[in-house]
Scaffold this motif. Structure first.
Motif, PDB file in Angstrom:
ATOM      1  N   GLY B  76       0.839  -1.191   0.000  1.00 11.69           N
ATOM      2  CA  GLY B  76       0.000   0.000   0.000  1.00 11.69           C
ATOM      3  C   GLY B  76       0.874   1.241   0.000  1.00 11.69           C
ATOM      4  N   SER B  77       0.245   2.409   0.088  1.00  6.45           N
ATOM      5  CA  SER B  77       0.985   3.677   0.050  1.00  6.45           C
ATOM      6  C   SER B  77       0.568   4.568   1.202  1.00  6.45           C
ATOM      7  CB  SER B  77       0.723   4.385  -1.285  1.00  6.45           C
ATOM      8  OG  SER B  77       1.033   3.541  -2.370  1.00  6.45           O
ATOM      9  N   GLN B 311       2.230   9.506 -18.352  1.00 11.15           N
ATOM     10  CA  GLN B 311       2.585   9.882 -16.985  1.00 11.15           C
ATOM     11  C   GLN B 311       2.419   8.687 -16.043  1.00 11.15           C
ATOM     12  OE1 GLN B 311       3.611  12.986 -17.207  1.00 11.15           O
ATOM     13  NE2 GLN B 311       4.416  13.040 -15.122  1.00 11.15           N
ATOM     14  N   GLN B 313       3.106   7.460 -11.837  1.00  7.72           N
ATOM     15  CA  GLN B 313       3.524   7.804 -10.474  1.00  7.72           C
ATOM     16  C   GLN B 313       4.349   6.641  -9.946  1.00  7.72           C
ATOM     17  OE1 GLN B 313       2.743  10.878  -9.227  1.00  7.72           O
ATOM     18  NE2 GLN B 313       1.665  11.288 -11.160  1.00  7.72           N
ATOM     19  N   SER B 315       6.270   5.021  -7.016  1.00  6.40           N
ATOM     20  CA  SER B 315       6.241   5.231  -5.569  1.00  6.40           C
ATOM     21  C   SER B 315       6.863   4.070  -4.814  1.00  6.40           C
ATOM     22  CB  SER B 315       4.805   5.459  -5.099  1.00  6.40           C
ATOM     23  OG  SER B 315       4.032   4.298  -5.316  1.00  6.40           O
ATOM     24  N   ILE B 344       5.898  11.888   0.533  1.00  9.84           N
ATOM     25  CA  ILE B 344       4.477  12.221   0.682  1.00  9.84           C
ATOM     26  C   ILE B 344       3.962  11.621   1.988  1.00  9.84           C
ATOM     27  CG2 ILE B 344       3.997  12.383  -1.796  1.00  9.84           C
ATOM     28  CD1 ILE B 344       2.717   9.525  -1.512  1.00  9.84           C
ATOM     29  N   PHE B 356       7.365   7.720  -0.820  1.00  8.15           N
ATOM     30  CA  PHE B 356       7.856   8.721  -1.765  1.00  8.15           C
ATOM     31  C   PHE B 356       7.211   8.508  -3.126  1.00  8.15           C
ATOM     32  CE2 PHE B 356      10.954   5.241  -2.293  1.00  8.15           C
ATOM     33  CZ  PHE B 356      10.984   5.105  -3.669  1.00  8.15           C
ATOM     34  N   VAL B 357       7.255   9.552  -3.934  1.00  7.25           N
ATOM     35  CA  VAL B 357       6.699   9.451  -5.283  1.00  7.25           C
ATOM     36  C   VAL B 357       7.508  10.315  -6.240  1.00  7.25           C
ATOM     37  CG1 VAL B 357       5.017  11.338  -5.025  1.00  7.25           C
ATOM     38  CG2 VAL B 357       4.542   9.486  -6.624  1.00  7.25           C
TER      39      VAL B 357
END
Lengths: 407, 407
Positions: B76-77, B311, B313, B315, B344, B356-357
């Protein structure tokens, strides 16, 4: 924003005087509500509804299929509320579980922007990533302590939790659509609940507007506490407006629009308004948006179970509302004297709550334990609730007091 | 502490030069290990052992009944790793589930102090309360990428997680027993595993010593992520030494002693030592204690599933080890060029990891994604692992690289 300023002013008046005379009555109300609620729950235990069957039943009080509360002793002391203990509150029965089976295909229509368009969640995931820890709290949390007995779920402390939502910043989405159209004042989210045929949608739909000042920290979330957002908490996609009460965090959001007016839905026009006692909700009253500072003690909190005399760690949670909780005090004698308590554990940012603890020596007898917090903006948790017809935004420290027995 | 200083020096030498020539080889090793591990797991899926049956099986790789890894895409993030996705690693089979049925009655014997005595967990709970968020990481996490193929579980990234433990500070416990006895150098914890009759306890028992400098931040924990500590993670009571590898966080701790010498147990004397390739563990080698800075990318990380061009992301997570992660860089071309990525989400303190991203535009083709972090103490994650006989402490950014396909 003027509405909230008026509300803050009224709050200030109450917290700094006036209502002190009601203290004794408030205290009695507190004790009786505390003992009444668990007893009622124990007498008629209800089963968890299917969409929330994965909740830890021992940690929950099931008021109804759409209102499930966290028990006061079940928050733990690790800041984040475990997802399987987080409260649930739906204004309307949730959509089919099917909508979370392929979350990336869920669609969000974006309007009131320079280049309106529809995004899938998969597309939103390419635009940005942010995680924000917030107190998610039902507007009516603490309603059980209003002496006026407002209608609605009789929540005590458990229609709240501190959780991390992860998704795309609304600001990043706005960048992708060329920004807001001119003159917009509100951010309006529409929930994906089904509207039964033949009904005026305004009477049913969950569509909420918040001031565009909230855009700054808002995200569209697909994850909670590291897991895909479940239906019970608004999956596949939920509007998260840090600092705002639960209803403003629109579940299964299907449309996001920047608007000049607030939503025409009843839930915005007359629902969730700070109405005087006996009055109906109206647009002339403050909308229930921003949360005030609030704290309460979680341990010890079992009024039926005596604890041994001696050193006791009194712990709980404190939130600042729109700014971080800055300080916390605890009283062991019903608010006569206060001691500075200590924040412990990690600080997850201004919209999270902090864990706090006070180490105190308690002799045998009954003790009324209370806590009150002050936020970075200087707002303190008042002794008395601000009366209102539907029992919203209760942050009275006296109402949240617990009476424990030391043996 | 001298041991660790030597280790840090060696690490520094490697990270600032020397091993650069191995870059190509390291990259190949990385790619093959990545694709081999999930395939093997898919071919022979193993069931979760009973004591960990509550884990989310879809998020886990079950290596054995005592070694269960989190899948790379399952973190997860949201910073905190959900407990039902947290890795499990036991050196010895866990004790009976009975020991967590009445956690408050579990006993801890405290020695090497002015007033030695035994405490129940209920008594410990009266002494103090602290919550600390840490990266819990097995010493051998990343072992799968050592070209020397050390024996032991072939962990890639998933023998790690970021979780909040809550309990009593060891410092508060020390205060209650009059402080350490004179001349103590180590804090030694003994696990509650059963020692089979007839065996020399030193060959089996999990007893670990850490320098007393670790006392400052250490706690004895009864809670993880808001819930009572389950047996799988060392309940009813676990020693938590922030910044130190998993084995030092003794599970089901039954004895805590301040000692002049390190434990005589094999797991301390010869186990968990930074031994040269081909050499056996010995007390002359550094003990595996403090963790170095480390980071890796979690999303995208599925090497078998192409993602759309455009684009993206990118992470992941970054930890600083003994001080906070200060900065993070990401490369999309196998480490040739680096861009500053952004942290983040909430900052949960120096021992937690950060999410992070990096937002990057990726064209069709294969891309090698890498990340490297630098901590507050100025230590950077090196390109190459430090070779050692058992494959401990791998923090090579090259090993942790993922190769993704953009369609």
């Amino acid at each position: 924003m003027k509405e909230i300023n008026n509300l803050s002013r009224r709050r200030m008046l109450v917290s700094t005087g006036g209502a002190m005379a009601l203290a004794g009555l408030g205290g009695m109300g507190s004790v009786s509500a505390q003992s009444a609620v668990p007893a009622a729950a124990a007498a008629k235990p209800k089963a968890l509804p299917g969409y929330a069957a994965w909740k830890d039943i021992d940690s929950m009080i099931v008021h109804s299929a759409n209102t499930i509360e966290t028990r006061r002793a079940a928050f733990g002391s690790s800041v984040i509320t475990p997802t399987n203990r987080l409260f649930v509150r739906n204004n309307v029965a949730p959509p089919s579980e099917d909508i979370v089976k392929d979350p990336d295909s869920w669609k969000l229509e974006v309007g009131g922007v320079v280049k309106p368009r529809t995004f899938t969640v998969a597309e939103l995931k390419t635009l940005g990533l942010q995680a924000v820890t917030i107190v998610l709290q039902c507007s009516g949390n603490g309603r059980a302590w209003f002496p006026s007995k407002p209608s609605g779920t009789q929540w005590t402390v458990g229609a709240a939790g501190c959780v991390t939502f992860t998704g795309v910043p609304v600001a990043a989405l706005l960048e992708a659509v060329g920004g807001m159209a001119d003159g917009m004042v509100y951010m309006t989210g529409t929930g994906g609940e089904e509207i039964p045929a033949g009904l005026d949608p305004n009477t049913v739909m969950v569509e909420r507007s918040v001031p565009i000042s909230a855009v700054k920290d808002a995200i569209l979330a697909w994850e909670i506490n590291g897991e895909a957002l479940p239906l019970a908490h608004g999956g596949p996609l939920r509007m998260i407006v840090p600092g705002y009460t639960g209803v403003n965090n629109v579940k299964y959001i299907k449309q996001l629009a920047f608007t000049k007016e607030q939503s025409p839905a009843n839930i915005q026009q007359t629902g969730y308004r700070f109405a005087p006692l006996g009055a109906k909700g109206a647009t002339t009253q403050a909308s229930i948006w921003e949360m005030p500072p609030k704290s309460w003690i979680n341990l010890p909190s079992d009024e039926s179970k005596p604890i041994p005399a001696g050193q006791v760690q009194i712990s709980g949670v404190a939130m600042g509302g729109m700014s971080a909780a800055k300080s916390i005090e605890v009283s062991v004698n019903g608010g006569k004297d206060w001691q500075k308590a200590e924040f412990i554990g990690p600080d997850l940012g201004p919209y999270a709550w902090r864990e706090f603890v006070l180490s105190a020596k308690l002799d045998a007898g009954k003790h009324q334990l209370a806590s009150r917090t002050t936020n970075e903006a200087g707002q303190s948790q008042p002794e008395e609730r601000l009366e209102n017809n539907r029992g919203y935004l209760n942050n009275s420290w006296r109402d949240h007091m617990v009476t424990i027995t030391v043996a």
